[in-house]
Write a protein that holds these residues in place. Structure first.
Motif, short mmCIF file in Angstrom:
data_model
loop_
_atom_site.label_atom_id
_atom_site.label_comp_id
_atom_site.label_asym_id
_atom_site.label_seq_id
_atom_site.Cartn_x
_atom_site.Cartn_y
_atom_site.Cartn_z
N LYS A 54 6.79 -7.45 -44.14
CA LYS A 54 5.93 -6.31 -43.90
C LYS A 54 5.69 -5.54 -45.20
O LYS A 54 6.62 -5.26 -45.94
CB LYS A 54 6.58 -5.37 -42.86
N GLN B 129 -2.62 -9.83 -47.25
CA GLN B 129 -2.76 -10.44 -45.93
C GLN B 129 -3.15 -11.91 -46.08
O GLN B 129 -2.66 -12.78 -45.35
CB GLN B 129 -3.81 -9.69 -45.11
N ASP C 256 2.41 -9.38 -43.47
CA ASP C 256 2.03 -8.45 -42.41
C ASP C 256 1.77 -7.11 -43.07
O ASP C 256 2.71 -6.45 -43.55
CB ASP C 256 3.16 -8.36 -41.38
N SER D 204 -0.07 -3.19 -43.34
CA SER D 204 -0.70 -2.02 -42.74
C SER D 204 -1.12 -1.07 -43.85
O SER D 204 -0.40 -0.91 -44.85
CB SER D 204 0.24 -1.30 -41.78
N LEU E 172 -8.32 -5.54 -41.25
CA LEU E 172 -6.99 -5.05 -41.59
C LEU E 172 -6.50 -4.05 -40.55
O LEU E 172 -7.29 -3.49 -39.77
CB LEU E 172 -7.02 -4.36 -42.96
N ASP E 173 -5.20 -3.81 -40.55
CA ASP E 173 -4.60 -2.76 -39.73
C ASP E 173 -4.59 -1.48 -40.56
O ASP E 173 -3.81 -1.35 -41.50
CB ASP E 173 -3.17 -3.15 -39.33
N ARG F 2 -4.19 2.63 -40.45
CA ARG F 2 -3.73 3.77 -39.66
C ARG F 2 -4.26 5.05 -40.28
O ARG F 2 -3.84 5.46 -41.37
CB ARG F 2 -2.20 3.81 -39.63
#
Length: 458
Positions: A16, A34, A39, A41, A226-227, A229
């Motif tokens: 991560k 990625q 993984d 974020s 992509l993730d 937030r």
């Protein structure tokens, strides 16, 4: 009541990675990581991605609020666009610059050597002196690039000193100064020659590309894969031998997340506030880093002026303080509805700071007064059907004399095997391509570091 900080271990923490900042530097780093199988974020404090690479849409007009020009020399950006599957969004765009002198616009396009031979912008003596700048730019070659500037220490010279040594007053007034004002929004007295070499080598006399949907097509296209937030503010980044702990606050309150690695892709002066482990020389470089301020006003027009330039440089010899005019409908397709026009006025930092906190109506009124005094587009006020004010602070990192030496010391202090990497346009020329390139470099180095530390089975 403030929630109690929590630690959220992850079974996949060894794979991560968190990227802090969803500007083009952070998004490019995240995309490449990625691709490498991690993984990833992205933590972004605002409600949208792209940072200064953003496009607003108002009444059918598309306004690029920060980055605007995408030269063909942005090879790293073109490759990322291809790899992200966004090639279909890109088309060739305008390539004609105009320089104002004595009320007349002198134009330069892709065939700039021929244009320089025939132009009346400069005297014959200045054209001969300009060959010196061309020779110096060629001599520096690819040592002036978008990765970092430390390979070209001879570029760490003030614009004033270089002009006195190699050019003349006319070239300073009608080339060096307007380039400084329009690329960096800062006067050449405060800058090193670094930015002039980069502009001469990578922007003038080249082709351009863009998207009809605005420059935001790229950060939006990356973010979809992509993730990300949003509204997540990072408070601190702490590195240990085998992990990185990121403390942040979002809708859940304050919490910690332990991951394998982290990329910090925020404006330079903000890095030290979230990374206590930032080495002292790099901390010193970033703390002294100055950014320009850009305030600009866009006018949507019911009809287009006949002027073919995509950008007009207005030297301070021609107008107090100097300014820039972008004819967005010439710069890139899709910026205005069919038959309509879009013009944006850009002020340099000093003027932008004076106007920055005024109401939009007052800023717009000043922009109209400036346009009317220039008298380049008679009757323009009667054709205005949309106005928009955009503010950018910080905007572009400024390379003052001594910057390269300071950057060199800062880079040497960074541990190339660290689990925390930096990304941002402060490593090179202040541009979207420099920011993007730094993100890819950070991703590459993290991949090497994590692969080297991964336990291998016999």
């Amino acid at each position: 009541m403030k929630s109690r900080p929590q630690t959220h271990p992850s079974a996949r923490s060894q794979h991560k990675i968190l990227v802090i900042g969803a500007g083009i530097a952070g998004l490019s780093a995240a995309f490449r990581l990625q691709q490498a199988g991690y993984d990833v974020s992205v933590l972004e404090s605002t409600s949208h991605v792209g940072g200064r690479m953003w496009t607003d849409e108002i009444d059918g007009f598309r306004i690029d609020t920060g980055a605007a020009m995408l030269p063909d020399s942005y090879h790293q950006m073109r490759r990322l666009i291809r790899d992200a599957g966004l090639t279909q969004d890109v088309v060739p765009s305008g390539d004609v610059y105009g320089f104002l002198r004595d009320g007349r616009i002198h134009r330069f396009g892709k065939h700039i050597p021929l244009d320089l031979l025939t132009t009346r912008l400069l005297s014959a003596r200045s054209k001969l002196r300009l060959l010196r700048l061309a020779a110096d730019t060629r001599r520096l070659g690819d040592r002036i690039d978008f990765r970092d500037l430390t390979r070209a220490p001879e570029a760490d010279e003030s614009c004033i000193a270089y002009t006195d040594r190699r050019l003349n007053e006319e070239l300073f007034d009608y080339l060096i100064e307007p380039l400084s004002t329009n690329y960096y929004f800062a006067p050449p007295e405060e800058l090193s020659m670094t930015h002039v070499y980069l502009a001469a080598g990578s922007a003038l006399g080249t082709g351009y590309f863009n998207s009809p949907r605005g420059v935001a097509f790229l950060p939006r296209g990356l973010a979809r894969q992509l993730d990300v937030r949003h509204r997540t503010r990072v408070l601190s980044v702490e590195e240990s031998e085998d992990s990185v702990t990121v403390t942040c606050t979002d809708h859940r309150g304050e919490h910690r997340e332990t991951v394998a690695a982290c990329v910090i892709a925020v404006p330079g002066p903000s890095v030290a506030g979230i990374w206590p482990g930032l080495p002292a020389p790099m901390r010193s470089y970033l703390s002294r880093l100055r950014y320009s301020t850009c305030l600009h006003v866009s006018f949507g027009l019911s009809a287009r002026p006949r002027e073919p330039s995509m950008w007009i440089f207005v030297p301070r010899r021609e107008y107090p303080g100097g300014l820039g005019l972008c004819l967005d409908h010439n710069r890139a397709p899709g910026r205005a509805p069919d038959g309509k026009g879009l013009i944006t006025l850009y002020w340099p930092t000093h003027a932008s700071e004076e106007l920055y906190d005024l109401p939009d109506a007052d800023v717009t009124a000043q922009a109209l007064r400036d346009l009317e005094r220039l008298n380049l587009f008679p009757g323009l006020a009667q054709r205005i059907e949309m106005t928009s004010v955009s503010r950018c602070r910080p905007c572009v990192p400024l390379t003052h004399p001594g910057s390269i030496a300071e950057l060199h010391d800062g880079l040497r202090s960074l541990d190339r095997a660290s689990r925390v990497m930096l990304a941002g346009d402060y490593f090179s020329f202040g541009s979207t391509n420099a920011a993007l390139t730094s993100g890819e470099v950070a991703a590459s180095r993290l991949t090497i570091t994590l692969e080297a530390r991964r336990p291998h089975r016999d």
